[in-house]
Enzyme design. Structure first.
Site, PDB file in Angstrom:
ATOM      1  N   ALA A  62       0.813  -1.217   0.000  1.00 21.35           N
ATOM      2  CA  ALA A  62       0.000   0.000   0.000  1.00 21.35           C
ATOM      3  C   ALA A  62       0.847   1.268   0.000  1.00 21.35           C
ATOM      4  O   ALA A  62       0.423   2.292  -0.528  1.00 21.35           O
ATOM      5  CB  ALA A  62      -0.938  -0.006   1.203  1.00 21.35           C
ATOM      6  N   GLU A  71       3.340   1.907  -1.707  1.00 22.10           N
ATOM      7  CA  GLU A  71       3.742   2.223  -3.081  1.00 22.10           C
ATOM      8  C   GLU A  71       2.575   2.699  -3.952  1.00 22.10           C
ATOM      9  O   GLU A  71       2.780   3.160  -5.074  1.00 22.10           O
ATOM     10  CB  GLU A  71       4.405   0.998  -3.728  1.00 22.10           C
ATOM     11  CG  GLU A  71       5.756   0.651  -3.132  1.00 22.10           C
ATOM     12  CD  GLU A  71       5.685  -0.055  -1.781  1.00 22.10           C
ATOM     13  OE1 GLU A  71       6.661   0.044  -1.019  1.00 22.10           O
ATOM     14  OE2 GLU A  71       4.648  -0.684  -1.466  1.00 22.10           O
ATOM     15  N   HIS A  84       3.177   0.261  12.631  1.00 19.04           N
ATOM     16  CA  HIS A  84       3.424   0.304  11.189  1.00 19.04           C
ATOM     17  C   HIS A  84       2.120   0.512  10.410  1.00 19.04           C
ATOM     18  O   HIS A  84       2.064   1.279   9.455  1.00 19.04           O
ATOM     19  CB  HIS A  84       4.106  -1.013  10.786  1.00 19.04           C
ATOM     20  CG  HIS A  84       4.450  -1.131   9.343  1.00 19.04           C
ATOM     21  ND1 HIS A  84       5.502  -0.446   8.776  1.00 19.04           N
ATOM     22  CD2 HIS A  84       3.884  -1.853   8.346  1.00 19.04           C
ATOM     23  CE1 HIS A  84       5.577  -0.743   7.491  1.00 19.04           C
ATOM     24  NE2 HIS A  84       4.601  -1.596   7.201  1.00 19.04           N
ATOM     25  N   ARG A 127     -15.489  -7.054   3.310  1.00 21.97           N
ATOM     26  CA  ARG A 127     -15.565  -5.739   2.668  1.00 21.97           C
ATOM     27  C   ARG A 127     -15.109  -5.758   1.210  1.00 21.97           C
ATOM     28  O   ARG A 127     -14.771  -4.718   0.649  1.00 21.97           O
ATOM     29  CB  ARG A 127     -14.732  -4.739   3.466  1.00 21.97           C
ATOM     30  CG  ARG A 127     -15.353  -4.421   4.814  1.00 21.97           C
ATOM     31  CD  ARG A 127     -14.388  -3.651   5.695  1.00 21.97           C
ATOM     32  NE  ARG A 127     -14.982  -3.293   6.969  1.00 21.97           N
ATOM     33  CZ  ARG A 127     -15.141  -4.117   8.006  1.00 21.97           C
ATOM     34  NH1 ARG A 127     -14.745  -5.358   7.921  1.00 21.97           N
ATOM     35  NH2 ARG A 127     -15.687  -3.687   9.130  1.00 21.97           N
TER      36      ARG A 127
END
Length: 105
Positions: free
Chosen positions: A4, A6, A36, A75
């Site tokens: 994510a 990048e 993180h 989701r």
């Protein structure tokens, strides 16, 4: 891309080509045992917004931030929502360009 973090660089590169009416950034960040998660989620959101603002190309944020794999699976439809949003924005921007050209000419 590898992750994510990048996404913003890739979205910016794609938007700068001007070959696309919109960019849809899809990904999933699952919270681990360190902070993180928070850093990556925040930077991905900020970077994608910056890509849209700097290029004028709509960039849709379809990055899930979840606690578990099961939440992510529940989701999966959010990707379709991100795609619809991007297409709606691309259509809106096209209408704005046409209206601006009509008003100027």
């Amino acid at each position: 891309m590898p992750g994510a973090f990048e996404l913003p660089l890739t979205a910016m590169a794609l938007a700068k080509t001007r070959r696309f009416s919109c960019v849809i950034a899809l990904g999933c960040i699952i919270r681990g045992e360190t902070p993180h998660f928070d850093f990556i989620a925040s930077e991905a959101a900020s970077g994608l917004q910056l890509a849209a603002i700097e290029t004028g190309i709509p960039v849709s944020f379809g990055v899930l931030t979840v606690e578990t794999k099961e939440q992510a699976e529940a989701r999966l439809g959010k990707g379709a929502e991100a795609a619809r949003t991007a297409l709606e924005m691309a259509d809106l921007f096209q209408q704005l360009r046409v209206n601006a050209a009509t008003a100027a000419g």
